[in-house]
Design a protein around this motif. Structure first.
Motif, PDB file in Angstrom:
ATOM      1  N   LYS A  25      32.145  37.389  33.867  1.00 16.53           N
ATOM      2  CA  LYS A  25      33.334  38.004  34.467  1.00 16.53           C
ATOM      3  C   LYS A  25      34.577  37.670  33.645  1.00 16.53           C
ATOM      4  CE  LYS A  25      34.936  39.705  38.662  1.00 16.53           C
ATOM      5  NZ  LYS A  25      34.361  40.307  39.870  1.00 16.53           N
ATOM      6  N   HIS A  26      34.659  36.445  33.161  1.00 14.12           N
ATOM      7  CA  HIS A  26      35.799  36.021  32.347  1.00 14.12           C
ATOM      8  C   HIS A  26      35.882  36.849  31.063  1.00 14.12           C
ATOM      9  CE1 HIS A  26      38.875  33.211  30.956  1.00 14.12           C
ATOM     10  NE2 HIS A  26      38.228  33.107  29.802  1.00 14.12           N
ATOM     11  N   ARG A  27      34.739  37.046  30.404  1.00 10.85           N
ATOM     12  CA  ARG A  27      34.714  37.876  29.190  1.00 10.85           C
ATOM     13  C   ARG A  27      35.119  39.311  29.507  1.00 10.85           C
ATOM     14  NH1 ARG A  27      29.905  34.876  28.087  1.00 10.85           N
ATOM     15  NH2 ARG A  27      28.689  36.563  29.021  1.00 10.85           N
ATOM     16  N   SER A  69      37.665  52.605  46.482  1.00  9.07           N
ATOM     17  CA  SER A  69      38.113  52.614  45.098  1.00  9.07           C
ATOM     18  C   SER A  69      37.287  51.654  44.258  1.00  9.07           C
ATOM     19  CB  SER A  69      39.592  52.224  45.024  1.00  9.07           C
ATOM     20  OG  SER A  69      39.983  51.980  43.695  1.00  9.07           O
ATOM     21  N   LYS A  70      37.195  51.953  42.958  1.00 12.16           N
ATOM     22  CA  LYS A  70      36.543  51.059  42.010  1.00 12.16           C
ATOM     23  C   LYS A  70      37.559  50.481  41.025  1.00 12.16           C
ATOM     24  CE  LYS A  70      32.026  53.313  42.221  1.00 12.16           C
ATOM     25  NZ  LYS A  70      30.922  53.939  41.459  1.00 12.16           N
ATOM     26  N   THR A  71      38.823  50.548  41.415  1.00 10.32           N
ATOM     27  CA  THR A  71      39.896  50.050  40.571  1.00 10.32           C
ATOM     28  C   THR A  71      39.749  48.548  40.326  1.00 10.32           C
ATOM     29  OG1 THR A  71      41.393  51.713  41.482  1.00 10.32           O
ATOM     30  CG2 THR A  71      42.391  49.850  40.347  1.00 10.32           C
ATOM     31  N   ARG A  72      39.953  48.139  39.078  1.00  9.06           N
ATOM     32  CA  ARG A  72      39.904  46.726  38.721  1.00  9.06           C
ATOM     33  C   ARG A  72      41.293  46.256  38.310  1.00  9.06           C
ATOM     34  NH1 ARG A  72      35.364  44.050  37.047  1.00  9.06           N
ATOM     35  NH2 ARG A  72      36.406  43.318  35.167  1.00  9.06           N
ATOM     36  N   LYS A  73      41.713  45.139  38.872  1.00 10.94           N
ATOM     37  CA  LYS A  73      43.014  44.568  38.549  1.00 10.94           C
ATOM     38  C   LYS A  73      42.843  43.079  38.254  1.00 10.94           C
ATOM     39  CE  LYS A  73      45.423  47.662  41.781  1.00 10.94           C
ATOM     40  NZ  LYS A  73      46.300  47.696  42.999  1.00 10.94           N
ATOM     41  N   ILE A  74      43.850  42.516  37.604  1.00  7.27           N
ATOM     42  CA  ILE A  74      43.847  41.075  37.367  1.00  7.27           C
ATOM     43  C   ILE A  74      44.207  40.370  38.676  1.00  7.27           C
ATOM     44  CG2 ILE A  74      44.891  39.170  36.103  1.00  7.27           C
ATOM     45  CD1 ILE A  74      45.545  41.112  33.865  1.00  7.27           C
ATOM     46  N   PRO A  75      43.351  39.457  39.168  1.00  9.83           N
ATOM     47  CA  PRO A  75      43.708  38.717  40.389  1.00  9.83           C
ATOM     48  C   PRO A  75      44.746  37.638  40.093  1.00  9.83           C
ATOM     49  CG  PRO A  75      41.569  38.002  39.565  1.00  9.83           C
ATOM     50  CD  PRO A  75      42.006  39.137  38.679  1.00  9.83           C
ATOM     51  N   TYR A  76      45.739  37.567  40.948  1.00  7.46           N
ATOM     52  CA  TYR A  76      46.795  36.561  40.808  1.00  7.46           C
ATOM     53  C   TYR A  76      46.926  35.771  42.113  1.00  7.46           C
ATOM     54  CZ  TYR A  76      48.444  38.689  36.445  1.00  7.46           C
ATOM     55  OH  TYR A  76      48.541  39.146  35.152  1.00  7.46           O
ATOM     56  N   THR A 132      27.946  29.617  36.805  1.00  2.42           N
ATOM     57  CA  THR A 132      28.614  29.499  35.508  1.00  2.42           C
ATOM     58  C   THR A 132      28.310  30.697  34.635  1.00  2.42           C
ATOM     59  OG1 THR A 132      28.544  27.076  35.601  1.00  2.42           O
ATOM     60  CG2 THR A 132      28.838  28.082  33.437  1.00  2.42           C
ATOM     61  N   VAL A 133      27.067  31.153  34.663  1.00  4.50           N
ATOM     62  CA  VAL A 133      26.687  32.353  33.901  1.00  4.50           C
ATOM     63  C   VAL A 133      27.473  33.559  34.392  1.00  4.50           C
ATOM     64  CG1 VAL A 133      24.797  33.950  33.397  1.00  4.50           C
ATOM     65  CG2 VAL A 133      24.379  31.488  33.370  1.00  4.50           C
ATOM     66  N   TRP A 134      27.537  33.733  35.714  1.00  4.46           N
ATOM     67  CA  TRP A 134      28.298  34.856  36.278  1.00  4.46           C
ATOM     68  C   TRP A 134      29.781  34.744  35.948  1.00  4.46           C
ATOM     69  CZ3 TRP A 134      25.685  34.083  41.685  1.00  4.46           C
ATOM     70  CH2 TRP A 134      24.401  34.657  41.671  1.00  4.46           C
ATOM     71  N   VAL A 176      41.615  29.264  36.848  1.00  5.72           N
ATOM     72  CA  VAL A 176      40.249  29.765  36.675  1.00  5.72           C
ATOM     73  C   VAL A 176      40.154  31.242  37.022  1.00  5.72           C
ATOM     74  CG1 VAL A 176      39.142  27.525  37.087  1.00  5.72           C
ATOM     75  CG2 VAL A 176      39.571  29.058  38.998  1.00  5.72           C
ATOM     76  N   SER A 177      39.197  31.894  36.412  1.00  7.45           N
ATOM     77  CA  SER A 177      38.993  33.325  36.634  1.00  7.45           C
ATOM     78  C   SER A 177      38.190  33.612  37.897  1.00  7.45           C
ATOM     79  CB  SER A 177      38.284  33.951  35.432  1.00  7.45           C
ATOM     80  OG  SER A 177      39.081  33.895  34.278  1.00  7.45           O
ATOM     81  N   CYS A 178      37.285  32.716  38.243  1.00  3.25           N
ATOM     82  CA  CYS A 178      36.391  32.929  39.388  1.00  3.25           C
ATOM     83  C   CYS A 178      36.452  31.752  40.360  1.00  3.25           C
ATOM     84  CB  CYS A 178      34.960  33.137  38.894  1.00  3.25           C
ATOM     85  SG  CYS A 178      34.761  34.537  37.779  1.00  3.25           S
ATOM     86  N   PRO A 179      37.575  31.568  41.032  1.00  5.74           N
ATOM     87  CA  PRO A 179      37.698  30.419  41.943  1.00  5.74           C
ATOM     88  C   PRO A 179      36.777  30.504  43.152  1.00  5.74           C
ATOM     89  CG  PRO A 179      39.601  31.865  42.134  1.00  5.74           C
ATOM     90  CD  PRO A 179      38.811  32.359  40.964  1.00  5.74           C
ATOM     91  N   ASN A 180      36.267  31.702  43.468  1.00  2.08           N
ATOM     92  CA  ASN A 180      35.286  31.785  44.553  1.00  2.08           C
ATOM     93  C   ASN A 180      34.059  30.949  44.220  1.00  2.08           C
ATOM     94  OD1 ASN A 180      35.078  33.823  42.518  1.00  2.08           O
ATOM     95  ND2 ASN A 180      33.513  34.870  43.708  1.00  2.08           N
TER      96      ASN A 180
END
Length: 307
Positions: A284-286, A222-229, A278-280, A242-246
């Motif tokens: 992703k955040h936007r 799947s290519k489904t996108r969801k909000i990670p919680y 940070t750029v990535w 944060v949006s990208c904790p990885n």
């Protein structure tokens, strides 16, 4: 029924005309039809077909009747160049640092003076650093094979040379100094090394936990996108901030490795990696903010409340 013409995005020359295209078809139909009818060299992964010459590519799952066009639709084609799978790129760019670092660690001939060939360091931090570095890249290889699910199957072939130059080059630069016979341990000794090891391991576990959480958001194929919680795993609770904790945990791992080795090339690699991540993360955040109206407003891209 639609009539579809495909023009070259640069020259505006007509490349293809498709007659009687059903409106309930997906965009993937156009990609495959263009590949079969126009040029077998332009396989679907190499194509970018868009509504505007400078716009975004149509997704495979886009339904034609939902696109803002009339019964005669004009699309624009751009050649993305030769493609290679993400898995191949990741395996190549991560295997290199693993092997290169070990070559310096074992002091194979032609790296240092001949009298040091196949000798070992007397400093235990050097051996610990090798274990941490190897663990990091083995983890990345295993995650590539068994954890990550890619929304895009390929990337431009030229990227593999750029990525490998970055990862392999920095690995050689760091390994040369850490494993050098004249290397000296950190100034604060065992306390500094142990603290750095705790930071490194904590962030490695956190990074892996985030990758598992992101994997579970997307069903196989799947290519489904969801909000990670956040999940029940405490390492994922950082999703609250944060949006990208990885990337946050990745940064923490390399900060720990920098403190552990007290090596300038490692610090420089950490800084460059932080800038790129940070750029990535901002991108992703936007993307999250644009796609999801209910996206949590408290989150920052990579550093809580800062960045």
């Amino acid at each position: 029924m639609w009539h579809v013409e495909i023009l070259d995005a640069k020259t505006k020359d007509k490349l293809c005309f498709l007659d009687k295209v059903r409106t309930f078809f997906f965009s993937s139909f156009i990609y495959n039809k263009f590949y079969v009818d126009v040029n077998p060299q332009w396989y679907p992964a190499r194509q970018s077909i868009r509504l505007d010459p400078k716009g975004k590519s149509l997704k495979d799952e886009d339904v034609l009747q939902h696109l803002p066009v009339g019964t005669t639709a004009t699309f624009y084609f751009r050649d993305l160049g030769a493609q290679i799978s993400w898995v191949t790129v990741f395996l190549t760019e991560y295997t290199g640092p693993l092997v290169i670092y070990l070559m310096f660690y074992f002091r194979v001939p032609f790296i240092y003076a001949p009298k040091y060939d196949f000798t070992t360091s007397k400093h235990w931090v050097v051996h610990l650093a090798c274990m941490c570095h190897s663990f990091h890249y083995v983890k990345r290889l295993l995650e590539t094979l068994f954890v990550h699910r890619f929304s895009h199957g390929t990337m431009p072939l030229r990227n593999i040379f750029k990525n490998c130059t970055y990862y392999w080059g920095f690995a050689a630069w760091m390994a040369y100094y850490i494993n050098h016979p004249l290397y000296t341990p950190p100034i604060y000794g065992e306390q500094q090394i142990r603290l750095a090891l705790i930071i490194f391991l904590f962030c490695q576990i956190g990074n892996f936990s985030i990758h598992i959480a992101l994997r579970n958001l997307r069903p196989p194929g799947s290519k489904t996108r969801k909000i990670p919680y956040p999940t029940k795993n405490p390492f994922t609770w950082i999703f609250l901030l944060v949006s990208c904790p990885n990337y946050t945990y990745e940064l923490g791992s390399w900060l720990g490795f920098t403190v552990m080795t007290q090596c300038l090339p490692v610090a420089f690699f950490t800084l460059v990696g932080f800038i790129q991540m940070t750029v990535w993360a901002k991108g992703k955040h936007r993307s999250y903010l644009k796609e999801f109206r209910d996206y949590p407003p408290l989150r920052s891209p990579i550093l809580p409340f800062i960045l």
